[in-house]
Write an enzyme that holds these catalytic residues in place. Structure first.
Site, PDB file in Angstrom:
ATOM      1  N   PHE A 149       0.805  -1.225   0.000  1.00 59.23           N
ATOM      2  CA  PHE A 149       0.000   0.000   0.000  1.00 59.23           C
ATOM      3  C   PHE A 149       0.837   1.274   0.000  1.00 59.23           C
ATOM      4  O   PHE A 149       0.363   2.331  -0.408  1.00 59.23           O
ATOM      5  CB  PHE A 149      -0.945   0.007   1.220  1.00 59.23           C
ATOM      6  CG  PHE A 149      -0.259   0.408   2.506  1.00 59.23           C
ATOM      7  CD1 PHE A 149      -0.078   1.744   2.830  1.00 59.23           C
ATOM      8  CD2 PHE A 149       0.226  -0.557   3.386  1.00 59.23           C
ATOM      9  CE1 PHE A 149       0.570   2.116   4.008  1.00 59.23           C
ATOM     10  CE2 PHE A 149       0.883  -0.193   4.559  1.00 59.23           C
ATOM     11  CZ  PHE A 149       1.060   1.148   4.863  1.00 59.23           C
ATOM     12  N   LYS A 173      -1.219  -6.973  -9.283  1.00 57.89           N
ATOM     13  CA  LYS A 173      -2.190  -7.155  -8.190  1.00 57.89           C
ATOM     14  C   LYS A 173      -1.806  -6.133  -7.117  1.00 57.89           C
ATOM     15  O   LYS A 173      -0.942  -6.377  -6.280  1.00 57.89           O
ATOM     16  CB  LYS A 173      -2.101  -8.593  -7.668  1.00 57.89           C
ATOM     17  CG  LYS A 173      -3.357  -9.132  -6.998  1.00 57.89           C
ATOM     18  CD  LYS A 173      -3.862  -8.311  -5.849  1.00 57.89           C
ATOM     19  CE  LYS A 173      -3.008  -8.435  -4.598  1.00 57.89           C
ATOM     20  NZ  LYS A 173      -3.405  -7.483  -3.520  1.00 57.89           N
ATOM     21  N   SER A 226       5.174  -7.214   3.423  1.00 58.89           N
ATOM     22  CA  SER A 226       5.735  -7.596   4.721  1.00 58.89           C
ATOM     23  C   SER A 226       6.655  -8.809   4.557  1.00 58.89           C
ATOM     24  O   SER A 226       6.540  -9.568   3.591  1.00 58.89           O
ATOM     25  CB  SER A 226       4.598  -7.921   5.683  1.00 58.89           C
ATOM     26  OG  SER A 226       3.825  -8.960   5.123  1.00 58.89           O
ATOM     27  N   CYS A 281       9.693   1.759   3.502  1.00 56.26           N
ATOM     28  CA  CYS A 281      10.638   0.684   3.829  1.00 56.26           C
ATOM     29  C   CYS A 281      12.051   1.232   3.934  1.00 56.26           C
ATOM     30  O   CYS A 281      12.936   0.563   4.447  1.00 56.26           O
ATOM     31  CB  CYS A 281      10.580  -0.403   2.779  1.00 56.26           C
ATOM     32  SG  CYS A 281      11.164   0.176   1.206  1.00 56.26           S
ATOM     33  N   GLU A 387       9.384  -4.035  12.918  1.00 54.75           N
ATOM     34  CA  GLU A 387       9.079  -2.850  12.109  1.00 54.75           C
ATOM     35  C   GLU A 387       7.773  -2.246  12.607  1.00 54.75           C
ATOM     36  O   GLU A 387       6.770  -2.942  12.736  1.00 54.75           O
ATOM     37  CB  GLU A 387       8.910  -3.283  10.641  1.00 54.75           C
ATOM     38  CG  GLU A 387       8.586  -2.149   9.703  1.00 54.75           C
ATOM     39  CD  GLU A 387       8.271  -2.638   8.291  1.00 54.75           C
ATOM     40  OE1 GLU A 387       7.374  -3.481   8.126  1.00 54.75           O
ATOM     41  OE2 GLU A 387       8.936  -2.179   7.352  1.00 54.75           O
TER      42      GLU A 387
HETATM   43  P1  NAD Z   1       1.390  -6.712   2.979  1.00 53.76           P
HETATM   44  O1  NAD Z   1       2.387  -7.807   3.070  1.00 53.76           O
HETATM   45  O2  NAD Z   1       0.246  -6.734   3.926  1.00 53.76           O
HETATM   46  O3  NAD Z   1       0.752  -6.662   1.517  1.00 53.76           O
HETATM   47  C1  NAD Z   1       1.530  -6.462   0.369  1.00 53.76           C
HETATM   48  C2  NAD Z   1       0.971  -7.291  -0.763  1.00 53.76           C
HETATM   49  O4  NAD Z   1       1.134  -8.653  -0.415  1.00 53.76           O
HETATM   50  C3  NAD Z   1      -0.512  -7.074  -1.009  1.00 53.76           C
HETATM   51  O5  NAD Z   1      -0.739  -6.942  -2.400  1.00 53.76           O
HETATM   52  C4  NAD Z   1      -1.162  -8.334  -0.427  1.00 53.76           C
HETATM   53  O6  NAD Z   1      -2.280  -8.741  -1.189  1.00 53.76           O
HETATM   54  C5  NAD Z   1      -0.063  -9.356  -0.559  1.00 53.76           C
HETATM   55  N1  NAD Z   1      -0.033 -10.399   0.500  1.00 53.76           N
HETATM   56  C6  NAD Z   1      -0.130 -10.207   1.835  1.00 53.76           C
HETATM   57  N2  NAD Z   1       0.003 -11.385   2.464  1.00 53.76           N
HETATM   58  C7  NAD Z   1       0.194 -12.333   1.519  1.00 53.76           C
HETATM   59  C8  NAD Z   1       0.397 -13.737   1.541  1.00 53.76           C
HETATM   60  N3  NAD Z   1       0.453 -14.428   2.680  1.00 53.76           N
HETATM   61  N4  NAD Z   1       0.549 -14.380   0.370  1.00 53.76           N
HETATM   62  C9  NAD Z   1       0.529 -13.718  -0.780  1.00 53.76           C
HETATM   63  N5  NAD Z   1       0.337 -12.386  -0.875  1.00 53.76           N
HETATM   64  C10 NAD Z   1       0.178 -11.698   0.269  1.00 53.76           C
HETATM   65  O7  NAD Z   1       2.205  -5.336   3.088  1.00 53.76           O
HETATM   66  P2  NAD Z   1       1.617  -3.863   3.163  1.00 53.76           P
HETATM   67  O8  NAD Z   1       1.082  -3.633   4.534  1.00 53.76           O
HETATM   68  O9  NAD Z   1       0.744  -3.567   1.989  1.00 53.76           O
HETATM   69  O10 NAD Z   1       2.960  -3.025   2.942  1.00 53.76           O
HETATM   70  C11 NAD Z   1       3.819  -2.675   3.983  1.00 53.76           C
HETATM   71  C12 NAD Z   1       5.016  -3.608   4.040  1.00 53.76           C
HETATM   72  O11 NAD Z   1       5.703  -3.598   2.799  1.00 53.76           O
HETATM   73  C13 NAD Z   1       6.026  -3.154   5.084  1.00 53.76           C
HETATM   74  O12 NAD Z   1       6.496  -4.275   5.780  1.00 53.76           O
HETATM   75  C14 NAD Z   1       7.137  -2.533   4.263  1.00 53.76           C
HETATM   76  O13 NAD Z   1       8.412  -2.552   4.855  1.00 53.76           O
HETATM   77  C15 NAD Z   1       7.097  -3.395   3.043  1.00 53.76           C
HETATM   78  N6  NAD Z   1       7.729  -2.725   1.914  1.00 53.76           N
HETATM   79  C16 NAD Z   1       8.962  -3.140   1.569  1.00 53.76           C
HETATM   80  C17 NAD Z   1       9.617  -2.522   0.529  1.00 53.76           C
HETATM   81  C18 NAD Z   1      10.988  -2.963   0.141  1.00 53.76           C
HETATM   82  O14 NAD Z   1      11.470  -2.494  -0.872  1.00 53.76           O
HETATM   83  N7  NAD Z   1      11.636  -3.825   0.876  1.00 53.76           N
HETATM   84  C19 NAD Z   1       8.998  -1.474  -0.174  1.00 53.76           C
HETATM   85  C20 NAD Z   1       7.717  -1.081   0.214  1.00 53.76           C
HETATM   86  C21 NAD Z   1       7.091  -1.724   1.265  1.00 53.76           C
END
Ligand code: NAD
Length: 502
Positions: A149, A173, A226, A281, A387
């Protein structure tokens, strides 16, 4: 209530899915739209059309593919203001920050416009007598991007411009909390001349992602989110024979050496810890000092600055100056961040500035929280280990440089790390030894430019290749190496049964 649609085969289509997710304006706390989670049939339809569109797009010359992206870049610039406003409306970040994220995405588009050069491959003349060898980089097929997000524009644009430029087709997605921007990007790609089916957007949740992870026609998955999800996606996607790059969570450290200008360093930490309400991040939520005197000075410099932080709606009223940061994404996330602050107090960290339960006037229903500053954060505390993803900065007092290096390197995450110093020797030592994928020397948020690569270490990334830059081109192509000989006619030939050597 307006419903955000899917984009499949060049058309906006309403999902028939039963599960509906509300989309809020986080500044007002009011629901503004909704999005339906796609059905299995809809996800598979997106795969089908992307698979059908692949041969023709892969056979299109790289120069023509690049021209579509060049046009897309122009359209992004044309619609800049409305795109930035849409990011702010659904995510909450301030308008200039939305423009910053768009710029970082645009830069990857610009990089991808150079794809004819990037796909040139290699050539060895006369590798053996009369034998030449050349390598080519060919597209993989249907690629999938699953995105978080916090960057609804930039993170998808880390992925699809390069994937498309390399000749792949793509299914995005996006996160379900702020999905509208992905549809605008799809519409602009179509307007830029991208053939139908080459880029598709399906909305959904984990259930929809599971289908994509296991679907044999999907050849590559780029994931950002995450760490639990990233690790899972990497494991399952790999088991099902796909290329996977999966970027996870972070807890970046900034090491503040005794020789710095404290006021300037406090300003650098302020922007990096509290910008985008800490929902980055590459945010810098932990500052480490190596002596108490520096720590005391840093806390004294930070306290009034954190107290003076301005937070509120991302788009200011006409006469007002822009805020420093906006709200968090949802009420649930606000509750989580508040619980972390409660936990920090319970664990014995010193709460220097408390941002809990403070709302800007007129936005009492928004998902706001003020800036929080903790001192005396220690390694065993949950607020250090996990985090938080909110506007919370913690000061850790290490015993000395070695102790600081040890604790930074022992942390479960290694996305980015920064050092603030005037000593070249300290900066060199830090950069060499630190266990993190992206390092800043007097740069608080060292996000590499589009012609380098982005990726963390340890629990912050899974998979061999980083995103965008040259690694992005490697990730979205497979190499083919051709060994060629054109023998003269009527030469004496003999069967050879040993391993050919040149
Ligand atoms: P999230 O993991 O809740 O969701 C991200 C995406 O993953 C969504 O599209 C969701 O549908 C999908 N998803 C969630 N759980 C899943 C599963 N078990 N199997 C398959 N798909 C799944 O993350 P969020 O809350 O949207 O974003 C914040 C997180 O993203 C933070 O932890 C942040 O550090 C990380 N992030 C990392 C980077 C990086 O470059 N390392 C960049 C941006 C965000």
């Amino acid at each position: 209530m307006e419903t955000v649609l899917n984009f499949i085969n060049g058309k906006l289509v309403e999902s028939q899915g039963e599960k509906v997710w509300p989309i809020f304006n986080p500044a007002t706390g009011k629901q503004i739209r909704q999005v339906r989670m796609s059905t299995e049939a809809e996800v598979l339809e997106a795969v089908e059309v992307a698979q059908k569109a692949f041969p023709e797009w892969a056979a299109t010359s790289p120069l023509r593919r690049a021209r579509v992206l060049f046009k897309f870049k122009e359209l992004l610039q044309r619609d800049w203001d409305s795109l930035a406003r849409l990011i702010t409306e659904e995510h909450g970040k301030v308008y200039s920050d939305s423009c910053g994220e768009l710029t970082r995405g645009l830069e990857v588009v610009e990089f991808a416009c150079g794809i004819p050069h990037l796909l040139k491959g290699e050539f060895s003349e006369q590798a053996g007598r009369g034998i030449d060898i050349h390598s080519t980089m060919q597209p993989l097929g249907v690629c999938v991007g699953i995105t978080p997000f916090n960057f609804p524009a930039m993170v998808p644009m880390w992925m699809f411009p390069i994937a498309l430029a390399c000749g792949n087709t793509f299914i995005l997605k996006p996160a379900k909390t702020d999905p509208s921007l992905s549809i605008r990007l799809a519409e602009l790609l179509k307007e830029a001349g991208l053939p139908d089916g080459v880029f598709n957007v399906v909305h959904g949740d984990r259930h929809d992602n599971e289908i994509l992870l296991r679907e044999p026609r999907v050849k590559a998955i780029s994931f950002v989110g995450s760490t639990t999800a990233a690790e899972y996606v990497h494991k399952v996607g790999s088991e099902y024979g796909k290329r996977v790059q999966a970027l996870g969570a972070a807890k970046n450290h900034g090491l503040v050496m005794p020789d710095v200008d404290i006021n300037a360093t406090a300003d650098a930490l302020l922007g990096a810890a509290f910008g985008a309400a800490g929902e980055r991040c590459m945010a810098l939520p932990i500052a480490v000092t190596i002596d108490d005197e520096t720590a005391d000075k840093l806390v004294a410099a930070l306290k009034p600055k954190v107290e003076a932080l301005r937070y509120g709606p991302g788009i200011p009223k006409e006469s007002e100056k822009e805020m420093d940061f906006g709200p968090l994404i949802t009420q649930q996330h606000l509750n989580n961040v508040t619980k972390y602050i409660d936990k920090g107090v319970e664990e014995g960290a010193t709460l220097v500035v408390d941002g809990r339960n403070k709302k800007p006037a007129g936005y009492e229903e928004g998902f706001f929280i003020g800036g929080t500053l903790f001192d005396h954060v220690t390694e065993d505390m949950v607020i250090y280990k996990e985090e938080i993803f909110g506007p919370v900065l913690g000061i850790v007092r290490a015993k000395n440089f070695e102790d600081a290096m040890r604790l930074i390197n022992d942390h479960q995450f290694g996305n980015g790390a920064a050092i603030f110093t005037n000593s070249g020797a300290a900066a060199r030592e830090f950069s060499y030894r630190v266990q993190a994928g992206m390092v800043g020397v007097n740069i608080p948020i060292p996000v590499p430019m589009a012609f380098h690569c982005f990726g963390g270490w340890k629990g912050s990334a899974f998979g061999a290749l980083n995103v965008y830059g040259p690694d992005g081109v490697r990730f979205y192509t497979k190499m083919k190496t051709v060994t060629t000989r054109w023998p003269e006619q009527n030469i004496d030939s003999q069967a050879a049964f040993s391993m050919p050597t040149l």
